[in-house]
Design a protein around this motif. Structure first.
Motif, PDB file in Angstrom:
ATOM      1  N   CYS A  58      -3.543  -1.586  -0.975  1.00  0.00           N
ATOM      2  CA  CYS A  58      -3.299  -2.631   0.014  1.00  0.00           C
ATOM      3  C   CYS A  58      -4.280  -2.441   1.163  1.00  0.00           C
ATOM      4  O   CYS A  58      -5.025  -3.348   1.509  1.00  0.00           O
ATOM      5  CB  CYS A  58      -1.848  -2.532   0.516  1.00  0.00           C
ATOM      6  SG  CYS A  58      -1.473  -3.716   1.804  1.00  0.00           S
ATOM      7  N   ARG A  82     -10.163  -4.165  -4.440  1.00  0.00           N
ATOM      8  CA  ARG A  82      -9.552  -4.754  -3.255  1.00  0.00           C
ATOM      9  C   ARG A  82      -9.221  -3.630  -2.270  1.00  0.00           C
ATOM     10  O   ARG A  82      -9.087  -2.459  -2.659  1.00  0.00           O
ATOM     11  CB  ARG A  82      -8.289  -5.551  -3.582  1.00  0.00           C
ATOM     12  CG  ARG A  82      -7.131  -4.796  -4.209  1.00  0.00           C
ATOM     13  CD  ARG A  82      -5.765  -5.346  -3.748  1.00  0.00           C
ATOM     14  NE  ARG A  82      -5.541  -5.117  -2.343  1.00  0.00           N
ATOM     15  CZ  ARG A  82      -4.902  -5.941  -1.530  1.00  0.00           C
ATOM     16  NH1 ARG A  82      -4.388  -7.063  -1.987  1.00  0.00           N
ATOM     17  NH2 ARG A  82      -4.758  -5.637  -0.242  1.00  0.00           N
ATOM     18  N   LYS A  87      -5.921  -5.374   8.686  1.00  0.00           N
ATOM     19  CA  LYS A  87      -4.649  -5.686   8.041  1.00  0.00           C
ATOM     20  C   LYS A  87      -3.734  -6.550   8.898  1.00  0.00           C
ATOM     21  O   LYS A  87      -3.392  -6.167  10.023  1.00  0.00           O
ATOM     22  CB  LYS A  87      -3.877  -4.379   7.763  1.00  0.00           C
ATOM     23  CG  LYS A  87      -4.488  -3.479   6.731  1.00  0.00           C
ATOM     24  CD  LYS A  87      -4.658  -4.129   5.375  1.00  0.00           C
ATOM     25  CE  LYS A  87      -3.363  -4.619   4.767  1.00  0.00           C
ATOM     26  NZ  LYS A  87      -3.617  -5.403   3.532  1.00  0.00           N
ATOM     27  N   PRO A  88      -3.275  -7.673   8.356  1.00  0.00           N
ATOM     28  CA  PRO A  88      -2.238  -8.438   9.065  1.00  0.00           C
ATOM     29  C   PRO A  88      -0.889  -7.868   8.654  1.00  0.00           C
ATOM     30  O   PRO A  88      -0.472  -8.010   7.530  1.00  0.00           O
ATOM     31  CB  PRO A  88      -2.419  -9.835   8.477  1.00  0.00           C
ATOM     32  CG  PRO A  88      -2.922  -9.583   7.089  1.00  0.00           C
ATOM     33  CD  PRO A  88      -3.631  -8.265   7.083  1.00  0.00           C
ATOM     34  N   GLU A 120      -9.972  -8.582   3.298  1.00  0.00           N
ATOM     35  CA  GLU A 120      -9.455  -9.698   4.110  1.00  0.00           C
ATOM     36  C   GLU A 120     -10.200  -9.869   5.433  1.00  0.00           C
ATOM     37  O   GLU A 120     -10.573  -8.908   6.088  1.00  0.00           O
ATOM     38  CB  GLU A 120      -7.953  -9.487   4.388  1.00  0.00           C
ATOM     39  CG  GLU A 120      -7.382 -10.604   5.262  1.00  0.00           C
ATOM     40  CD  GLU A 120      -5.870 -10.756   5.196  1.00  0.00           C
ATOM     41  OE1 GLU A 120      -5.216 -10.072   4.378  1.00  0.00           O
ATOM     42  OE2 GLU A 120      -5.353 -11.582   5.978  1.00  0.00           O
ATOM     43  N   GLN A 138     -11.485 -12.496   1.687  1.00  0.00           N
ATOM     44  CA  GLN A 138     -10.086 -12.847   1.402  1.00  0.00           C
ATOM     45  C   GLN A 138      -9.428 -13.475   2.623  1.00  0.00           C
ATOM     46  O   GLN A 138      -9.486 -12.936   3.719  1.00  0.00           O
ATOM     47  CB  GLN A 138      -9.332 -11.575   0.997  1.00  0.00           C
ATOM     48  CG  GLN A 138      -7.848 -11.770   0.765  1.00  0.00           C
ATOM     49  CD  GLN A 138      -7.177 -10.482   0.276  1.00  0.00           C
ATOM     50  OE1 GLN A 138      -7.814  -9.664  -0.410  1.00  0.00           O
ATOM     51  NE2 GLN A 138      -5.926 -10.285   0.619  1.00  0.00           N
ATOM     52  N   GLY A 140      -5.794 -14.323   3.963  1.00  0.00           N
ATOM     53  CA  GLY A 140      -4.417 -13.933   3.672  1.00  0.00           C
ATOM     54  C   GLY A 140      -3.449 -15.088   3.845  1.00  0.00           C
ATOM     55  O   GLY A 140      -3.781 -16.139   4.408  1.00  0.00           O
ATOM     56  N   THR A 141      -2.240 -14.855   3.354  1.00  0.00           N
ATOM     57  CA  THR A 141      -1.214 -15.897   3.389  1.00  0.00           C
ATOM     58  C   THR A 141      -0.946 -16.398   4.810  1.00  0.00           C
ATOM     59  O   THR A 141      -0.677 -17.569   5.027  1.00  0.00           O
ATOM     60  CB  THR A 141       0.091 -15.358   2.740  1.00  0.00           C
ATOM     61  OG1 THR A 141       0.969 -16.427   2.498  1.00  0.00           O
ATOM     62  CG2 THR A 141       0.775 -14.290   3.573  1.00  0.00           C
ATOM     63  N   ARG A 142      -1.035 -15.463   5.779  1.00  0.00           N
ATOM     64  CA  ARG A 142      -0.733 -15.841   7.172  1.00  0.00           C
ATOM     65  C   ARG A 142      -1.855 -16.643   7.817  1.00  0.00           C
ATOM     66  O   ARG A 142      -1.684 -17.193   8.888  1.00  0.00           O
ATOM     67  CB  ARG A 142      -0.436 -14.580   7.995  1.00  0.00           C
ATOM     68  CG  ARG A 142       0.811 -13.846   7.534  1.00  0.00           C
ATOM     69  CD  ARG A 142       0.863 -12.405   8.060  1.00  0.00           C
ATOM     70  NE  ARG A 142       1.998 -11.695   7.484  1.00  0.00           N
ATOM     71  CZ  ARG A 142       2.001 -11.125   6.269  1.00  0.00           C
ATOM     72  NH1 ARG A 142       0.923 -11.192   5.509  1.00  0.00           N
ATOM     73  NH2 ARG A 142       3.067 -10.501   5.829  1.00  0.00           N
ATOM     74  N   LYS A 163      -5.724 -17.346  -0.287  1.00  0.00           N
ATOM     75  CA  LYS A 163      -4.347 -17.122  -0.724  1.00  0.00           C
ATOM     76  C   LYS A 163      -3.446 -18.233  -0.194  1.00  0.00           C
ATOM     77  O   LYS A 163      -3.650 -18.737   0.915  1.00  0.00           O
ATOM     78  CB  LYS A 163      -3.874 -15.750  -0.238  1.00  0.00           C
ATOM     79  CG  LYS A 163      -4.608 -14.599  -0.928  1.00  0.00           C
ATOM     80  CD  LYS A 163      -4.050 -13.263  -0.530  1.00  0.00           C
ATOM     81  CE  LYS A 163      -3.487 -12.553  -1.721  1.00  0.00           C
ATOM     82  NZ  LYS A 163      -2.803 -11.296  -1.347  1.00  0.00           N
ATOM     83  N   ARG A 193       0.382 -16.235  -4.580  1.00  0.00           N
ATOM     84  CA  ARG A 193       0.862 -14.887  -4.244  1.00  0.00           C
ATOM     85  C   ARG A 193       2.359 -14.875  -3.914  1.00  0.00           C
ATOM     86  O   ARG A 193       2.861 -13.937  -3.317  1.00  0.00           O
ATOM     87  CB  ARG A 193       0.035 -14.279  -3.100  1.00  0.00           C
ATOM     88  CG  ARG A 193      -0.157 -15.148  -1.903  1.00  0.00           C
ATOM     89  CD  ARG A 193       1.021 -15.258  -0.962  1.00  0.00           C
ATOM     90  NE  ARG A 193       1.236 -14.021  -0.235  1.00  0.00           N
ATOM     91  CZ  ARG A 193       2.390 -13.681   0.304  1.00  0.00           C
ATOM     92  NH1 ARG A 193       3.449 -14.496   0.200  1.00  0.00           N
ATOM     93  NH2 ARG A 193       2.529 -12.546   0.957  1.00  0.00           N
ATOM     94  N   ASP A 225      -1.560 -13.012  -7.568  1.00  0.00           N
ATOM     95  CA  ASP A 225      -1.263 -11.722  -6.955  1.00  0.00           C
ATOM     96  C   ASP A 225       0.205 -11.403  -7.245  1.00  0.00           C
ATOM     97  O   ASP A 225       1.102 -11.858  -6.533  1.00  0.00           O
ATOM     98  CB  ASP A 225      -1.510 -11.807  -5.439  1.00  0.00           C
ATOM     99  CG  ASP A 225      -1.092 -10.537  -4.708  1.00  0.00           C
ATOM    100  OD1 ASP A 225      -0.394  -9.692  -5.289  1.00  0.00           O
ATOM    101  OD2 ASP A 225      -1.455 -10.407  -3.524  1.00  0.00           O
ATOM    102  N   HIS A 228       2.241  -8.911  -4.236  1.00  0.00           N
ATOM    103  CA  HIS A 228       2.920  -9.477  -3.059  1.00  0.00           C
ATOM    104  C   HIS A 228       4.028 -10.440  -3.466  1.00  0.00           C
ATOM    105  O   HIS A 228       4.980 -10.635  -2.719  1.00  0.00           O
ATOM    106  CB  HIS A 228       1.908 -10.138  -2.115  1.00  0.00           C
ATOM    107  CG  HIS A 228       1.036  -9.120  -1.437  1.00  0.00           C
ATOM    108  ND1 HIS A 228      -0.113  -8.650  -2.014  1.00  0.00           N
ATOM    109  CD2 HIS A 228       1.181  -8.452  -0.263  1.00  0.00           C
ATOM    110  CE1 HIS A 228      -0.649  -7.730  -1.215  1.00  0.00           C
ATOM    111  NE2 HIS A 228       0.120  -7.591  -0.156  1.00  0.00           N
ATOM    112  N   GLU A 254      -2.181  -4.457  -6.456  1.00  0.00           N
ATOM    113  CA  GLU A 254      -2.247  -3.269  -5.589  1.00  0.00           C
ATOM    114  C   GLU A 254      -2.003  -1.990  -6.390  1.00  0.00           C
ATOM    115  O   GLU A 254      -1.029  -1.877  -7.130  1.00  0.00           O
ATOM    116  CB  GLU A 254      -1.261  -3.411  -4.433  1.00  0.00           C
ATOM    117  CG  GLU A 254      -1.756  -4.473  -3.449  1.00  0.00           C
ATOM    118  CD  GLU A 254      -0.976  -4.593  -2.160  1.00  0.00           C
ATOM    119  OE1 GLU A 254      -1.549  -5.111  -1.193  1.00  0.00           O
ATOM    120  OE2 GLU A 254       0.203  -4.186  -2.106  1.00  0.00           O
TER     121      GLU A 254
HETATM  122  C1  PEP Z   1      -2.843  -8.252   1.018  1.00  0.00           C
HETATM  123  O1  PEP Z   1      -3.518  -8.703   0.083  1.00  0.00           O
HETATM  124  O2  PEP Z   1      -2.720  -7.031   1.259  1.00  0.00           O
HETATM  125  C2  PEP Z   1      -2.059  -9.193   1.828  1.00  0.00           C
HETATM  126  C3  PEP Z   1      -1.720  -8.909   3.087  1.00  0.00           C
HETATM  127  O3  PEP Z   1      -1.732 -10.295   1.126  1.00  0.00           O
HETATM  128  P1  PEP Z   1      -0.955 -11.619   1.611  1.00  0.00           P
HETATM  129  O4  PEP Z   1      -1.832 -12.231   2.656  1.00  0.00           O
HETATM  130  O5  PEP Z   1      -0.823 -12.418   0.369  1.00  0.00           O
HETATM  131  O6  PEP Z   1       0.386 -11.157   2.161  1.00  0.00           O
END
Ligand code: PEP
Ligand code: MN
Length: 306
Positions: A58, A82, A87-88, A120, A138, A140-142, A163, A193, A225, A228, A254
Protein backbone atom coordinates in the motif's frame (compact mmCIF):
# COMPACT_ATOMS: atom_id res chain seq x y z
CA UNK A 1 -19.11 -17.41 -22.66
CA UNK A 2 -18.02 -13.82 -22.06
CA UNK A 3 -16.82 -11.95 -25.09
CA UNK A 4 -18.53 -9.87 -27.72
CA UNK A 5 -21.82 -11.73 -27.60
CA UNK A 6 -22.23 -11.09 -23.88
CA UNK A 7 -21.12 -7.49 -24.21
CA UNK A 8 -23.67 -6.86 -26.94
CA UNK A 9 -26.32 -8.36 -24.74
CA UNK A 10 -25.30 -6.17 -21.83
CA UNK A 11 -25.40 -3.12 -24.09
CA UNK A 12 -29.00 -3.97 -24.99
CA UNK A 13 -30.04 -4.67 -21.41
CA UNK A 14 -28.34 -1.65 -19.91
CA UNK A 15 -30.25 1.27 -18.51
CA UNK A 16 -31.67 3.00 -21.60
CA UNK A 17 -30.27 6.33 -20.47
CA UNK A 18 -26.83 4.97 -21.35
CA UNK A 19 -27.83 4.15 -24.91
CA UNK A 20 -25.98 6.56 -27.11
CA UNK A 21 -26.06 9.45 -24.63
CA UNK A 22 -22.35 9.72 -24.16
CA UNK A 23 -21.91 13.42 -24.85
CA UNK A 24 -20.39 14.16 -21.43
CA UNK A 25 -17.71 11.55 -22.05
CA UNK A 26 -17.58 11.34 -25.82
CA UNK A 27 -13.76 11.31 -25.93
CA UNK A 28 -13.61 8.09 -23.94
CA UNK A 29 -16.83 6.47 -25.21
CA UNK A 30 -16.60 3.44 -27.44
CA UNK A 31 -17.38 4.16 -31.08
CA UNK A 32 -17.33 2.14 -34.27
CA UNK A 33 -14.02 3.78 -35.13
CA UNK A 34 -12.52 3.46 -31.66
CA UNK A 35 -13.60 0.34 -29.83
CA UNK A 36 -10.53 -0.42 -27.80
CA UNK A 37 -7.49 1.57 -26.79
CA UNK A 38 -4.22 0.20 -25.53
CA UNK A 39 -2.19 2.17 -23.01
CA UNK A 40 1.53 1.80 -23.57
CA UNK A 41 3.66 1.77 -20.40
CA UNK A 42 7.35 1.20 -21.16
CA UNK A 43 7.32 -2.19 -22.93
CA UNK A 44 3.86 -3.10 -21.62
CA UNK A 45 0.51 -2.83 -23.33
CA UNK A 46 -2.42 -2.41 -20.96
CA UNK A 47 -5.75 -3.22 -22.59
CA UNK A 48 -4.10 -5.46 -25.20
CA UNK A 49 -3.83 -9.22 -25.13
CA UNK A 50 -1.92 -9.48 -21.87
CA UNK A 51 -3.52 -9.48 -18.44
CA UNK A 52 -1.34 -7.04 -16.53
CA UNK A 53 -0.96 -7.39 -12.77
CA UNK A 54 0.25 -4.45 -10.69
CA UNK A 55 1.29 -5.40 -7.17
CA UNK A 56 3.17 -4.06 -4.19
CA UNK A 57 2.69 -2.51 -0.80
CA UNK A 58 0.00 0.00 0.00
CA UNK A 59 2.72 2.42 1.08
CA UNK A 60 6.45 2.57 0.51
CA UNK A 61 7.79 2.13 4.05
CA UNK A 62 11.51 1.37 3.68
CA UNK A 63 14.10 0.35 1.11
CA UNK A 64 14.16 -3.22 2.38
CA UNK A 65 10.37 -3.57 2.41
CA UNK A 66 10.02 -2.19 -1.12
CA UNK A 67 12.89 -4.02 -2.79
CA UNK A 68 11.95 -7.36 -1.24
CA UNK A 69 8.37 -6.92 -2.36
CA UNK A 70 9.34 -5.78 -5.85
CA UNK A 71 11.48 -8.85 -6.31
CA UNK A 72 8.80 -11.20 -4.99
CA UNK A 73 5.97 -9.80 -7.12
CA UNK A 74 8.16 -9.75 -10.24
CA UNK A 75 9.07 -13.39 -9.65
CA UNK A 76 5.36 -14.21 -9.33
CA UNK A 77 4.51 -12.55 -12.66
CA UNK A 78 3.51 -8.96 -11.83
CA UNK A 79 4.62 -6.37 -14.41
CA UNK A 80 4.03 -3.14 -12.49
CA UNK A 81 5.10 -2.25 -8.94
CA UNK A 82 2.59 -0.27 -6.89
CA UNK A 83 3.45 1.70 -3.75
CA UNK A 84 2.20 4.96 -2.32
CA UNK A 85 4.74 7.66 -1.49
CA UNK A 86 2.07 10.31 -0.88
CA UNK A 87 -0.73 8.60 1.03
CA UNK A 88 -4.31 9.80 1.46
CA UNK A 89 -5.23 8.18 4.78
CA UNK A 90 -8.64 7.87 6.37
CA UNK A 91 -7.13 9.39 9.53
CA UNK A 92 -4.85 12.46 9.49
CA UNK A 93 -2.91 10.84 12.36
CA UNK A 94 -1.93 7.77 10.32
CA UNK A 95 1.35 7.34 8.38
CA UNK A 96 1.24 9.76 5.45
CA UNK A 97 3.98 8.21 3.31
CA UNK A 98 7.67 8.93 2.72
CA UNK A 99 7.09 11.54 -0.01
CA UNK A 100 10.11 12.21 -2.24
CA UNK A 101 12.19 9.56 -0.47
CA UNK A 102 9.48 7.03 -1.37
CA UNK A 103 9.60 8.08 -5.03
CA UNK A 104 13.37 7.54 -5.08
CA UNK A 105 12.95 4.07 -3.63
CA UNK A 106 10.36 3.25 -6.30
CA UNK A 107 12.80 4.35 -9.01
CA UNK A 108 15.49 2.15 -7.44
CA UNK A 109 13.11 -0.84 -7.40
CA UNK A 110 12.35 -0.25 -11.09
CA UNK A 111 16.06 -0.21 -11.86
CA UNK A 112 16.61 -3.47 -10.00
CA UNK A 113 13.61 -5.43 -11.28
CA UNK A 114 12.49 -3.86 -14.57
CA UNK A 115 8.98 -3.40 -13.17
CA UNK A 116 7.13 -0.24 -14.20
CA UNK A 117 6.00 2.01 -11.36
CA UNK A 118 2.50 3.19 -10.42
CA UNK A 119 2.12 5.62 -7.54
CA UNK A 120 -0.54 8.01 -6.34
CA UNK A 121 -0.61 11.74 -6.95
CA UNK A 122 -2.87 13.65 -4.54
CA UNK A 123 -2.34 17.24 -5.56
CA UNK A 124 -1.82 19.13 -8.79
CA UNK A 125 1.24 20.71 -7.17
CA UNK A 126 2.93 17.30 -7.04
CA UNK A 127 2.21 16.29 -10.64
CA UNK A 128 5.54 17.38 -12.15
CA UNK A 129 7.60 15.82 -9.39
CA UNK A 130 5.76 12.49 -9.45
CA UNK A 131 5.82 12.37 -13.27
CA UNK A 132 9.64 12.42 -13.04
CA UNK A 133 9.55 9.08 -11.20
CA UNK A 134 6.30 7.27 -12.04
CA UNK A 135 5.40 5.37 -15.20
CA UNK A 136 1.70 5.55 -14.29
CA UNK A 137 0.08 8.34 -12.27
CA UNK A 138 -2.55 6.95 -9.88
CA UNK A 139 -5.60 9.02 -8.96
CA UNK A 140 -7.10 7.68 -5.74
CA UNK A 141 -10.75 7.21 -4.92
CA UNK A 142 -10.80 10.39 -2.82
CA UNK A 143 -9.45 12.47 -5.69
CA UNK A 144 -11.56 11.21 -8.60
CA UNK A 145 -13.46 14.48 -8.76
CA UNK A 146 -10.51 16.79 -8.07
CA UNK A 147 -10.79 18.50 -11.44
CA UNK A 148 -7.72 20.71 -10.89
CA UNK A 149 -5.67 17.54 -10.42
CA UNK A 150 -7.29 15.80 -13.41
CA UNK A 151 -6.66 18.83 -15.57
CA UNK A 152 -2.97 18.87 -14.59
CA UNK A 153 -2.75 15.15 -15.34
CA UNK A 154 -4.09 15.89 -18.79
CA UNK A 155 -0.82 17.67 -19.44
CA UNK A 156 1.62 15.41 -17.55
CA UNK A 157 2.70 13.19 -20.46
CA UNK A 158 2.22 9.99 -18.45
CA UNK A 159 -0.57 7.39 -18.45
CA UNK A 160 -3.13 7.85 -15.67
CA UNK A 161 -4.73 5.13 -13.52
CA UNK A 162 -8.09 6.64 -12.59
CA UNK A 163 -9.73 4.94 -9.62
CA UNK A 164 -13.46 5.11 -9.19
CA UNK A 165 -14.62 7.39 -6.40
CA UNK A 166 -16.14 5.32 -3.60
CA UNK A 167 -19.46 7.12 -4.04
CA UNK A 168 -19.18 7.74 -7.77
CA UNK A 169 -21.39 6.28 -10.47
CA UNK A 170 -19.79 4.88 -13.60
CA UNK A 171 -21.00 7.95 -15.45
CA UNK A 172 -19.16 10.13 -12.89
CA UNK A 173 -16.03 8.04 -13.45
CA UNK A 174 -16.24 8.44 -17.22
CA UNK A 175 -16.82 12.18 -16.84
CA UNK A 176 -13.60 12.42 -14.83
CA UNK A 177 -11.80 10.43 -17.53
CA UNK A 178 -13.16 12.92 -20.03
CA UNK A 179 -11.65 15.82 -18.03
CA UNK A 180 -8.20 14.24 -18.40
CA UNK A 181 -8.80 13.53 -22.09
CA UNK A 182 -10.05 17.07 -22.81
CA UNK A 183 -6.86 18.40 -21.25
CA UNK A 184 -4.86 16.38 -23.78
CA UNK A 185 -4.17 12.94 -22.32
CA UNK A 186 -6.04 9.89 -23.59
CA UNK A 187 -3.69 7.40 -21.94
CA UNK A 188 -6.17 6.49 -19.21
CA UNK A 189 -6.76 3.21 -17.38
CA UNK A 190 -10.01 2.91 -15.40
CA UNK A 191 -10.04 1.09 -12.06
CA UNK A 192 -12.98 -0.41 -10.19
CA UNK A 193 -11.97 -0.52 -6.50
CA UNK A 194 -15.26 -1.05 -4.70
CA UNK A 195 -17.95 1.38 -3.70
CA UNK A 196 -19.67 2.33 -0.44
CA UNK A 197 -22.86 0.43 0.19
CA UNK A 198 -24.76 -0.59 3.32
CA UNK A 199 -22.69 -3.79 3.49
CA UNK A 200 -20.13 -3.89 6.30
CA UNK A 201 -18.69 -7.41 5.93
CA UNK A 202 -16.28 -6.08 3.33
CA UNK A 203 -14.51 -2.70 3.36
CA UNK A 204 -16.26 -1.70 0.13
CA UNK A 205 -18.54 -3.55 -2.27
CA UNK A 206 -16.80 -4.71 -5.44
CA UNK A 207 -19.07 -3.69 -8.30
CA UNK A 208 -18.09 -6.54 -10.58
CA UNK A 209 -20.64 -5.41 -13.18
CA UNK A 210 -18.64 -2.20 -13.57
CA UNK A 211 -16.10 -4.11 -15.66
CA UNK A 212 -18.40 -5.31 -18.49
CA UNK A 213 -20.38 -2.05 -18.37
CA UNK A 214 -17.26 0.12 -18.71
CA UNK A 215 -15.86 -2.15 -21.39
CA UNK A 216 -19.13 -1.85 -23.28
CA UNK A 217 -19.47 1.92 -23.21
CA UNK A 218 -15.83 3.08 -23.16
CA UNK A 219 -12.75 2.22 -25.19
CA UNK A 220 -10.37 2.49 -22.21
CA UNK A 221 -8.69 -0.44 -20.43
CA UNK A 222 -10.33 -1.45 -17.14
CA UNK A 223 -8.56 -3.02 -14.19
CA UNK A 224 -9.80 -4.10 -10.75
CA UNK A 225 -8.40 -3.44 -7.28
CA UNK A 226 -9.69 -6.38 -5.21
CA UNK A 227 -7.64 -5.32 -2.16
CA UNK A 228 -9.43 -2.05 -1.39
CA UNK A 229 -12.74 -3.58 -2.45
CA UNK A 230 -12.45 -6.46 0.03
CA UNK A 231 -10.43 -4.99 2.87
CA UNK A 232 -9.57 -8.60 3.75
CA UNK A 233 -6.66 -10.45 2.17
CA UNK A 234 -8.46 -13.80 2.16
CA UNK A 235 -11.02 -12.50 -0.34
CA UNK A 236 -8.50 -11.05 -2.79
CA UNK A 237 -7.75 -14.26 -4.80
CA UNK A 238 -11.40 -15.08 -5.50
CA UNK A 239 -12.23 -11.48 -6.44
CA UNK A 240 -9.22 -11.52 -8.77
CA UNK A 241 -10.54 -14.65 -10.46
CA UNK A 242 -13.96 -13.04 -10.83
CA UNK A 243 -12.33 -9.95 -12.37
CA UNK A 244 -10.51 -12.13 -14.89
CA UNK A 245 -13.73 -13.90 -15.86
CA UNK A 246 -15.70 -10.69 -16.46
CA UNK A 247 -13.04 -9.31 -18.80
CA UNK A 248 -10.81 -7.03 -16.73
CA UNK A 249 -7.54 -6.04 -18.41
CA UNK A 250 -5.59 -6.48 -15.19
CA UNK A 251 -5.44 -6.07 -11.44
CA UNK A 252 -3.81 -3.88 -8.83
CA UNK A 253 -3.13 -5.85 -5.64
CA UNK A 254 -1.56 -5.03 -2.29
CA UNK A 255 1.32 -7.29 -1.21
CA UNK A 256 3.55 -6.88 1.86
CA UNK A 257 6.47 -8.90 3.30
CA UNK A 258 4.67 -9.06 6.69
CA UNK A 259 1.09 -7.84 6.39
CA UNK A 260 0.63 -7.77 10.17
CA UNK A 261 3.46 -5.21 10.47
CA UNK A 262 2.31 -3.00 7.57
CA UNK A 263 1.97 0.73 8.28
CA UNK A 264 -1.16 0.82 6.14
CA UNK A 265 -3.76 -1.63 4.84
CA UNK A 266 -2.10 -4.72 6.33
CA UNK A 267 -5.35 -6.63 6.72
CA UNK A 268 -5.99 -6.59 2.97
CA UNK A 269 -2.38 -7.22 1.91
CA UNK A 270 -1.24 -10.61 0.66
CA UNK A 271 1.94 -12.35 1.75
CA UNK A 272 4.44 -13.22 -0.97
CA UNK A 273 3.35 -16.86 -0.84
CA UNK A 274 -0.35 -16.02 -1.11
CA UNK A 275 0.31 -13.68 -4.04
CA UNK A 276 2.38 -16.31 -5.81
CA UNK A 277 -0.39 -18.86 -5.33
CA UNK A 278 -3.02 -16.42 -6.59
CA UNK A 279 -1.00 -15.76 -9.74
CA UNK A 280 -0.51 -19.47 -10.37
CA UNK A 281 -4.26 -20.05 -10.11
CA UNK A 282 -5.38 -17.24 -12.46
CA UNK A 283 -4.75 -18.59 -15.96
CA UNK A 284 -7.79 -20.94 -16.22
CA UNK A 285 -10.05 -17.99 -15.40
CA UNK A 286 -8.39 -15.86 -18.08
CA UNK A 287 -8.98 -18.71 -20.52
CA UNK A 288 -12.73 -18.30 -20.00
CA UNK A 289 -12.52 -15.03 -21.94
CA UNK A 290 -13.30 -15.33 -25.62
CA UNK A 291 -10.19 -13.35 -26.48
CA UNK A 292 -8.09 -15.49 -24.16
CA UNK A 293 -5.55 -13.50 -22.27
CA UNK A 294 -2.16 -14.53 -21.02
CA UNK A 295 -0.20 -13.83 -17.91
CA UNK A 296 3.18 -13.13 -19.43
CA UNK A 297 5.84 -12.67 -16.76
CA UNK A 298 8.86 -10.66 -17.75
CA UNK A 299 12.21 -12.35 -18.12
CA UNK A 300 13.79 -11.68 -14.78
CA UNK A 301 17.19 -10.33 -14.06
CA UNK A 302 16.66 -10.63 -10.30
CA UNK A 303 17.73 -13.26 -7.79
CA UNK A 304 15.45 -15.53 -5.74
CA UNK A 305 12.64 -14.03 -3.68
CA UNK A 306 11.99 -14.41 0.08
C1 PEP B 1 -4.29 2.80 -2.57
O1 PEP B 1 -4.21 2.34 -3.71
O2 PEP B 1 -3.48 2.53 -1.65
C2 PEP B 1 -5.45 3.63 -2.23
C3 PEP B 1 -5.40 4.54 -1.25
O3 PEP B 1 -6.52 3.32 -2.99
P1 PEP B 1 -7.97 4.00 -3.04
O4 PEP B 1 -7.74 5.40 -3.50
O5 PEP B 1 -8.72 3.16 -4.00
O6 PEP B 1 -8.53 3.92 -1.63
MN1 MN C 1 -4.00 0.89 0.34
Amino acid sequence: MPGDLTLNKIARLMNPKWNGQFSCFDLVAKTRERSRSVVQVRDLEIGGNDFVVMAGPCAVESERQLLQTAEAVAQAGARVLRGGAFKPRSSPYSFQGLGLEGLKLLAKAREETGLAIVTEVMSEQDVDLIAEYADIMQVGTRSMENYALLDALGRCGRPVLLKRGMTATLEDLLRSAQVIAVAGNSQIILCERGIRTFETATRNTLDIAAVPVLKTVAHLPVIVDPSHAAGVGALVPVLSKASAVVGADGLIVEVHPSPDQALSDGSQSLTFADFRQMMQDLQPYLDLQQAARQLRPQLLAVGGAD
